[in-house]
Write an enzyme that holds these catalytic residues in place. Sequence first.
Site, PDB file in Angstrom:
ATOM      1  N   GLU A  84       0.502  -9.112 -31.377  1.00  0.00           N
ATOM      2  CA  GLU A  84       1.786  -8.790 -30.538  1.00  0.00           C
ATOM      3  C   GLU A  84       1.519  -8.114 -29.241  1.00  0.00           C
ATOM      4  O   GLU A  84       2.192  -7.285 -29.098  1.00  0.00           O
ATOM      5  CB  GLU A  84       3.013  -8.524 -31.236  1.00  0.00           C
ATOM      6  CG  GLU A  84       3.382  -9.421 -32.801  1.00  0.00           C
ATOM      7  CD  GLU A  84       3.893 -10.787 -32.121  1.00  0.00           C
ATOM      8  OE1 GLU A  84       3.885 -10.914 -30.920  1.00  0.00           O
ATOM      9  OE2 GLU A  84       4.268 -11.595 -33.076  1.00  0.00           O
ATOM     10  N   ASP A 225      -1.356  -9.879   9.416  1.00  0.00           N
ATOM     11  CA  ASP A 225      -0.427  -8.622   8.694  1.00  0.00           C
ATOM     12  C   ASP A 225      -1.114  -7.507   9.128  1.00  0.00           C
ATOM     13  O   ASP A 225      -2.179  -7.213   8.521  1.00  0.00           O
ATOM     14  CB  ASP A 225       0.200  -8.988   7.329  1.00  0.00           C
ATOM     15  CG  ASP A 225       1.312  -7.987   7.019  1.00  0.00           C
ATOM     16  OD1 ASP A 225       2.097  -7.769   8.024  1.00  0.00           O
ATOM     17  OD2 ASP A 225       1.092  -7.453   5.800  1.00  0.00           O
ATOM     18  N   ASP A 280       2.377  -9.926  13.206  1.00  0.00           N
ATOM     19  CA  ASP A 280       3.403  -9.070  12.824  1.00  0.00           C
ATOM     20  C   ASP A 280       3.777  -8.464  14.117  1.00  0.00           C
ATOM     21  O   ASP A 280       2.884  -7.752  14.841  1.00  0.00           O
ATOM     22  CB  ASP A 280       3.349  -8.073  11.789  1.00  0.00           C
ATOM     23  CG  ASP A 280       4.714  -7.414  11.556  1.00  0.00           C
ATOM     24  OD1 ASP A 280       5.567  -7.462  12.099  1.00  0.00           O
ATOM     25  OD2 ASP A 280       4.451  -6.662  10.702  1.00  0.00           O
ATOM     26  N   HIS A 357       1.150  -9.085   1.161  1.00  0.00           N
ATOM     27  CA  HIS A 357       0.477  -8.942   2.679  1.00  0.00           C
ATOM     28  C   HIS A 357      -0.070 -10.354   3.171  1.00  0.00           C
ATOM     29  O   HIS A 357       0.267 -10.914   4.435  1.00  0.00           O
ATOM     30  CB  HIS A 357      -0.626  -8.113   2.680  1.00  0.00           C
ATOM     31  CG  HIS A 357      -0.190  -6.705   2.327  1.00  0.00           C
ATOM     32  ND1 HIS A 357       0.498  -5.850   2.903  1.00  0.00           N
ATOM     33  CD2 HIS A 357      -0.564  -6.294   1.032  1.00  0.00           C
ATOM     34  CE1 HIS A 357       1.116  -4.966   2.297  1.00  0.00           C
ATOM     35  NE2 HIS A 357       0.174  -4.878   0.951  1.00  0.00           N
ATOM     36  N   ASP A 360       3.083 -12.667   3.609  1.00  0.00           N
ATOM     37  CA  ASP A 360       3.723 -12.360   5.039  1.00  0.00           C
ATOM     38  C   ASP A 360       2.888 -13.309   6.043  1.00  0.00           C
ATOM     39  O   ASP A 360       3.278 -13.640   7.194  1.00  0.00           O
ATOM     40  CB  ASP A 360       3.743 -10.925   5.244  1.00  0.00           C
ATOM     41  CG  ASP A 360       4.803 -10.251   4.412  1.00  0.00           C
ATOM     42  OD1 ASP A 360       5.666 -10.968   3.994  1.00  0.00           O
ATOM     43  OD2 ASP A 360       4.980  -9.156   4.398  1.00  0.00           O
TER      44      ASP A 360
END
Length: 378
Positions: A84, A225, A280, A357, A360
């Site tokens: 488990e 980015d 960006d 990132h 984006d």
Amino acid sequence: MEYPVSAICMRKVQNTIKKSVFEQIKAATIVMGVSHLFKFVPSNLEITYLPRGNKIYFAGADDPEKLKSIKDAEYPVSILWIEELAEFKTEDEVTTIENSVLREELVGKITSESARKKAYTFDYSFYYSYNPPKRKQSWLNKKYESVFIDANTFVDHSTYLDNPHLSKRFIEEAENVKAKKPRKYDWEYMGKAIGSGVVPFDNLTFRKITNDELRSFDNIVQGIDWGYGPDPYCFLRLHYDKTRRRLFLLDEHYGQKISNREAAEWIVKKGYQTIMIIADSAEPKSISEMKTYGVRIKGAVKGPGSVEFGEKWLDDLEEIVIDYERTPFAAKEFEDIDYQTDSNGDQKARLEDKDNHAIDTTRYATEPLRKKGMSVLT
């Protein structure tokens, strides 16, 4: 029985041991017809192989100090079974157990009598058993339901359909659930991570993008980015198949503390500087500096709701094709990302704002496609 080693079986909570894994091991010896060769001591949570003396220990992970004291001087503990595994909230908990229990170098020390002739040496073996958590983005599903599986790891998936020992009543109940509650059936009986809601980017395809395909791609978009401090810089080059609404991730430059000069040099070396890059717009100085290195670049327009709109546009594509050898960081981000949740645990219509990132960057790169129909601004 074959090797002079000991083993340890674990679960998250100690008081679940006796009625689960201990009894399962005992039942296995009965099925194999060798129970007379073992001594079972439930009070100590130990099973001893009488002909040699090596043992199977049992422990719960709710008391880490007890794990440090488990030591078998004669027969090193070299087999670990965690039952488990989904009961553990983080992977770090499991790593701590591995490091606490399995620390002695075994290579060249443990060789079975029957295997000496084959020059086969026993080494550590870890076994993890679990039902996949419902949530696709749990750490467990991210680790083992992934295209990034470690070379020393084998993942086996089985269901009740593979078990010949189940009762007819169990199978009847499974079929009833299948007919009435198919999503419940998929999770509880087929082991699928169905999620508690909508899973982002169920249009991902992870496969090799061939060089022949690469040469045929002519609808190229690119994005950046900017990284800052611990946040990585990310450049992506993509191709958009507007007829079939498919997006291909072709190349990436990804890492921390990559200066604008280093980024520009990489882009120019690759020959990517002649196609417009959408970056960006939060860093106009970086955009201006990149231009001085001969890179065609401009800032994303953004605007209210642009993040959600861009994410939805990507999610609505017929297919996002990712070659995890060409763009491994982007592949991992797209595979792992999840939606944000509110204080009640309900999903929001926006992706998590972390480890995103490459996502984006993809939004910036494809912004012209969303704003100007299907033509790329060049």
